[in-house]
Design an enzyme around this catalytic site. Structure first.
Site, PDB file in Angstrom:
ATOM      1  N   HIS A 222       0.847  -1.187   0.000  1.00 24.05           N
ATOM      2  CA  HIS A 222       0.000   0.000   0.000  1.00 24.05           C
ATOM      3  C   HIS A 222       0.886   1.242   0.000  1.00 24.05           C
ATOM      4  CE1 HIS A 222      -2.860  -3.009   1.472  1.00 24.05           C
ATOM      5  NE2 HIS A 222      -3.832  -2.187   1.117  1.00 24.05           N
ATOM      6  N   LYS A 226       0.072   4.508   4.587  1.00 20.52           N
ATOM      7  CA  LYS A 226      -0.705   3.510   5.334  1.00 20.52           C
ATOM      8  C   LYS A 226       0.246   2.757   6.253  1.00 20.52           C
ATOM      9  CE  LYS A 226      -3.811  -0.482   4.869  1.00 20.52           C
ATOM     10  NZ  LYS A 226      -4.748   0.038   5.894  1.00 20.52           N
TER      11      LYS A 226
END
Length: 339
Positions: A222, A226
């Site tokens: 990601h 994140k």
């Protein structure tokens, strides 16, 4: 299936995942060869004061539903506003943000939205809800505010869609259940990904132990912002565990380094700031059989569109005076009338 919907940085090391070091394709990583190999199930999508002034109200449950998007300065908040505006929803020009953002005006889709800080939340929300009795609040703020925001929505009695992950999820569900309000809560708003998760859960429930003895390797990539482990990955892993695979959550390989994401995972450079690439590789004890499940998402449109479906779904439940309870993306999928 509620369990998969409640399932809310290690440095990438190729030696821990040998199948990652054999090359890549435009879809991602190529595993090492095995005697039997299932073609990956790939899901690859690209997208690239207390006085408030409001526009005209609408009583329609399907068109011009008034929505207040909290976290409008973030990328997901902006994506939801764009998707909602495109779908014909009415964007209320008010949003909650951090204290440092209070007083700022954000322009999205040609609309100016005033951001209010934590100290103004209750009075502002009460004012907006009074002005718009059909209001649906959408939350894409930060994990640290999830529980406080949910408590406020419940106190005021406004229906809401919680797209923000993190926070104390058990407390979140307890707060909403005890408050008797309409809500959609899901850590995964991409309805196609949720459908895949549901299929995994059905398989796990109906064929427990089918993969006993098999080993599992998991990689999830990601955007660098994140920091937590993917809740989707945890949900899929829990299904594999029910199927008999032994795996600890701390074995998940989290990839957050942009260079590794481009060179080893196969993430397009233009989507480094917003993507979700997941790979699950299951291998038999004698290494002669392997299964690979892969879902790659580029951009945020899949989550924004799923959020709009959740908004429309919730507005219909409110209008029809359906049960006041917590709904999830499975409920929305079962409704069968998504755009």
């Amino acid at each position: 299936m509620a369990s998969l919907l409640k399932a809310s940085s290690n440095v990438f090391r190729s030696e821990k995942l040998p199948f990652l070091s054999k090359g890549k394709t435009s879809q991602g990583i190529v595993p090492k060869k095995a005697a039997f190999r299932l073609v990956p199930v790939a899901l690859s999508l690209s997208t690239s004061t207390g006085t408030v002034q409001h526009d005209q109200k609408s009583d329609s449950p399907d068109i011009a539903i008034p929505i207040m998007v909290n976290g409008c300065t973030g990328k997901m908040g902006k994506a939801v506003i764009k998707a909602g505006d495109s779908a014909g929803l009415h964007i209320v020009p008010v949003s909650f943000g951090a204290e440092k953002e209070s007083g700022q005006t954000v322009e999205v889709c040609g609309k100016e939205i005033m951001v209010h800080g934590p100290s103004e939340k209750e009075s502002i929300l009460a004012s907006v809800f009074q002005e718009y009795p059909n209001l649906i609040v959408v939350d894409y703020t930060v994990p640290a505010t999830v529980n406080d925001n949910a408590e406020l929505y419940c106190k005021v009695g406004v229906p809401f869609v919680m797209g923000t992950t993190g926070g104390d999820r058990d407390q979140l569900y307890k707060t909403v259940e005890e408050s008797n309000v309409y809500a959609v809560i899901s850590p995964q708003m991409g309805k196609q990904v949720v459908a895949f998760l549901a299929a995994m859960e059905i398989m796990a429930e109906q064929f427990p132990g089918a993969f006993s003895g098999y080993s599992l390797q998991v990689m999830e990539s990601h955007q660098a912002s994140k920091l937590d482990t993917s809740g989707t990955a945890k949900a899929v892993i829990s299904c594999f565990q029910k199927l008999g695979v032994s795996f600890d959550m701390d074995q998940i390989q989290m990839v957050r380094d942009p260079k590794q994401q481009i060179e080893m995972v196969g993430v397009p450079e233009e989507h480094l700031s917003g993507h979700a690439f997941h790979l699950y590789h299951v291998t038999s004890p004698d290494q002669t059989v392997s299964f690979e499940f892969q879902h790659n998402v580029c951009g945020r449109s899949i989550y924004a569109e799923g959020t709009v479906d959740a908004i429309v779904f919730l507005a219909k439940k409110v209008k029809s005076k359906a049960d006041k309870r917590i709904y999830n993306m499975i409920d929305i999928l079962r409704e069968g009338d998504m755009r």
